[in-house]
Design an enzyme around this catalytic site. Structure first.
Site, PDB file in Angstrom:
ATOM      1  N   ASP A 141      37.480  48.670  41.868  1.00  0.00           N
ATOM      2  CA  ASP A 141      38.290  47.611  41.273  1.00  0.00           C
ATOM      3  C   ASP A 141      38.284  46.371  42.155  1.00  0.00           C
ATOM      4  OD1 ASP A 141      41.795  47.278  40.228  1.00  0.00           O
ATOM      5  OD2 ASP A 141      39.927  46.475  39.377  1.00  0.00           O
ATOM      6  N   LYS A 144      33.366  42.337  41.360  1.00  0.00           N
ATOM      7  CA  LYS A 144      32.583  42.999  40.305  1.00  0.00           C
ATOM      8  C   LYS A 144      31.093  43.060  40.663  1.00  0.00           C
ATOM      9  CE  LYS A 144      36.592  43.189  38.929  1.00  0.00           C
ATOM     10  NZ  LYS A 144      37.356  44.342  39.465  1.00  0.00           N
ATOM     11  N   ASP A 169      36.825  49.955  36.970  1.00  0.00           N
ATOM     12  CA  ASP A 169      37.651  49.082  36.127  1.00  0.00           C
ATOM     13  C   ASP A 169      36.825  47.851  35.733  1.00  0.00           C
ATOM     14  OD1 ASP A 169      40.639  47.053  36.507  1.00  0.00           O
ATOM     15  OD2 ASP A 169      39.893  48.141  34.764  1.00  0.00           O
ATOM     16  N   ASN A 170      37.202  47.196  34.640  1.00  0.00           N
ATOM     17  CA  ASN A 170      36.659  45.883  34.250  1.00  0.00           C
ATOM     18  C   ASN A 170      35.180  45.867  33.901  1.00  0.00           C
ATOM     19  OD1 ASN A 170      38.605  45.145  37.008  1.00  0.00           O
ATOM     20  ND2 ASN A 170      39.234  44.489  34.956  1.00  0.00           N
ATOM     21  N   GLU A 199      44.185  44.312  31.094  1.00  0.00           N
ATOM     22  CA  GLU A 199      45.607  44.527  31.393  1.00  0.00           C
ATOM     23  C   GLU A 199      46.495  43.445  30.762  1.00  0.00           C
ATOM     24  OE1 GLU A 199      43.162  44.682  33.651  1.00  0.00           O
ATOM     25  OE2 GLU A 199      43.462  43.315  35.298  1.00  0.00           O
TER      26      GLU A 199
HETATM   27  O1  LIG Z   1      38.478  40.200  40.326  1.00  0.00           O
HETATM   28  C1  LIG Z   1      39.161  41.187  40.041  1.00  0.00           C
HETATM   29  N1  LIG Z   1      39.430  42.112  40.960  1.00  0.00           N
HETATM   30  C2  LIG Z   1      38.843  42.031  42.276  1.00  0.00           C
HETATM   31  C3  LIG Z   1      39.588  41.228  43.310  1.00  0.00           C
HETATM   32  C4  LIG Z   1      38.640  41.223  44.478  1.00  0.00           C
HETATM   33  C5  LIG Z   1      39.155  41.225  45.840  1.00  0.00           C
HETATM   34  C6  LIG Z   1      38.504  42.198  46.707  1.00  0.00           C
HETATM   35  C7  LIG Z   1      37.233  42.143  47.253  1.00  0.00           C
HETATM   36  C8  LIG Z   1      36.977  43.228  48.169  1.00  0.00           C
HETATM   37  C9  LIG Z   1      35.853  43.487  48.964  1.00  0.00           C
HETATM   38  N2  LIG Z   1      35.815  44.552  49.796  1.00  0.00           N
HETATM   39  C10 LIG Z   1      36.862  45.400  49.874  1.00  0.00           C
HETATM   40  C11 LIG Z   1      38.003  45.198  49.120  1.00  0.00           C
HETATM   41  C12 LIG Z   1      38.044  44.105  48.262  1.00  0.00           C
HETATM   42  S1  LIG Z   1      39.315  43.577  47.239  1.00  0.00           S
HETATM   43  C13 LIG Z   1      39.740  41.358  38.677  1.00  0.00           C
HETATM   44  C14 LIG Z   1      39.758  40.239  37.816  1.00  0.00           C
HETATM   45  C15 LIG Z   1      40.306  40.361  36.538  1.00  0.00           C
HETATM   46  C16 LIG Z   1      40.321  39.193  35.619  1.00  0.00           C
HETATM   47  C17 LIG Z   1      40.587  37.919  36.118  1.00  0.00           C
HETATM   48  C18 LIG Z   1      40.609  36.836  35.257  1.00  0.00           C
HETATM   49  C19 LIG Z   1      40.376  37.018  33.896  1.00  0.00           C
HETATM   50  F1  LIG Z   1      40.421  35.952  33.060  1.00  0.00           F
HETATM   51  C20 LIG Z   1      40.111  38.272  33.387  1.00  0.00           C
HETATM   52  C21 LIG Z   1      40.075  39.369  34.253  1.00  0.00           C
HETATM   53  C22 LIG Z   1      40.846  41.573  36.108  1.00  0.00           C
HETATM   54  C23 LIG Z   1      40.807  42.676  36.957  1.00  0.00           C
HETATM   55  O2  LIG Z   1      41.318  43.878  36.558  1.00  0.00           O
HETATM   56  C24 LIG Z   1      40.254  42.582  38.225  1.00  0.00           C
HETATM   57  O3  LIG Z   1      40.224  43.696  39.005  1.00  0.00           O
HETATM   58 MG   LIG Z   2      40.646  45.442  37.820  1.00  0.00          MG
END
Ligand SMILES: O=C(NCCCCc1cc2cnccc2s1)c1cc(-c2ccc(F)cc2)cc(O)c1O
Ligand SMILES: [Mg+2]
Length: 215
Positions: A141, A144, A169-170, A199
């Site tokens: 999650d 992406k 997810d996603n 969500e």
């Molecule tokens: O980007 C998403 N989740 C990732 C955040 C990344 C941060 C990390 C990088 C990283 C690297 N290494 C270790 C740990 C980590 S944590 C995300 C985005 C949407 C979304 C946003 C706008 C929209 F219009 C529609 C859907 C929905 C979702 O459910 C999501 O999960």
């Molecule tokens: Mg997500």
């Protein structure tokens, strides 16, 4: 300056949820994100699918990539038996600080190991640092575009073994096309798509469950 959205989510938990009651933490976050401010938690609809996969796998060690405020960390940890744990990676230190407080409020800190850092840097150290043999369940999650490279890295590091379940997810929104293509076409994975919604919205999204069949 204004508080951040994660800080406002934590406030909602501290106002509405009961210390030591994970379900009340989940309910408080879902209510806030549905009625006050959208946030990128896996949410209640996809969260129920996550719950069913956790219950089916009954994992001893779980890896979560992408903690955010700890919503899915709490959903997973509340279903784990004593002795089982989830290692969760978060890149953003501000998100990690909020997640630690949300996890503590739910009373599940003994089942959670939160690691701050980038997946590409942390995964190669998992075996050595945490004495992990292989993960029973991986919940993807995070970024992406990192789903596929990190899956290959987990394979190379021997952290995915026969029977390991990947739950992503996603896979529709924002979408992970190269990852989907890989797990759906690889002879070494058995994949299934759980259709759902992004969500707190009516947009389509879903979770892809992929079981590693071994080499
Ligand atoms: O980007 C998403 N989740 C990732 C955040 C990344 C941060 C990390 C990088 C990283 C690297 N290494 C270790 C740990 C980590 S944590 C995300 C985005 C949407 C979304 C946003 C706008 C929209 F219009 C529609 C859907 C929905 C979702 O459910 C999501 O999960
Ligand atoms: Mg997500």
């Amino acid at each position: 300056t204004r508080t951040s959205r994660p800080q406002r989510i934590l406030k909602a938990v501290q106002r509405k949820a009961t210390v030591g009651d994970p379900q009340s933490v989940i309910t408080a976050i879902d209510h806030f994100c549905r009625h006050r401010e959208w946030a990128m938690n896996v949410g209640d609809e996809k969260g129920s699918i996550l719950d069913s996969v956790v219950n089916e796998v009954s994992p001893v060690t779980v890896l979560e990539l992408g903690t955010y405020c700890g919503y899915s960390t709490v959903r997973i940890a509340r279903l784990l038996p004593p002795g089982a744990c989830v290692i969760t990676l978060e890149f953003n230190p501000d998100y990690a600080a909020i997640a630690r407080q949300v996890i503590k409020w739910s009373g599940l800190e003994d089942k959670v190991q939160l690691v701050e850092g980038a997946s590409g840097d942390c995964i190669p150290w998992m075996k050595e640092h945490f004495g992990v043999q292989a993960f029973d369940l991986v919940f993807l999650d995070h970024w992406k575009e990192r789903y596929l490279p990190d899956t290959k890295l987990l394979e190379e590091c021997g952290l995915i073994q026969k029977g390991t379940v990947l739950l992503a997810d996603n896979v529709i929104c924002p979408g992970t096309p190269d990852y989907l293509e890989y797990v759906r076409n690889s002879p070494r994975y058995n994949s299934h798509y759980y259709r759902s919604h992004l969500e707190y919205t009516k947009a389509e999204d879903g979770l892809e469950k992929s079981v590693f069949l071994g080499y």
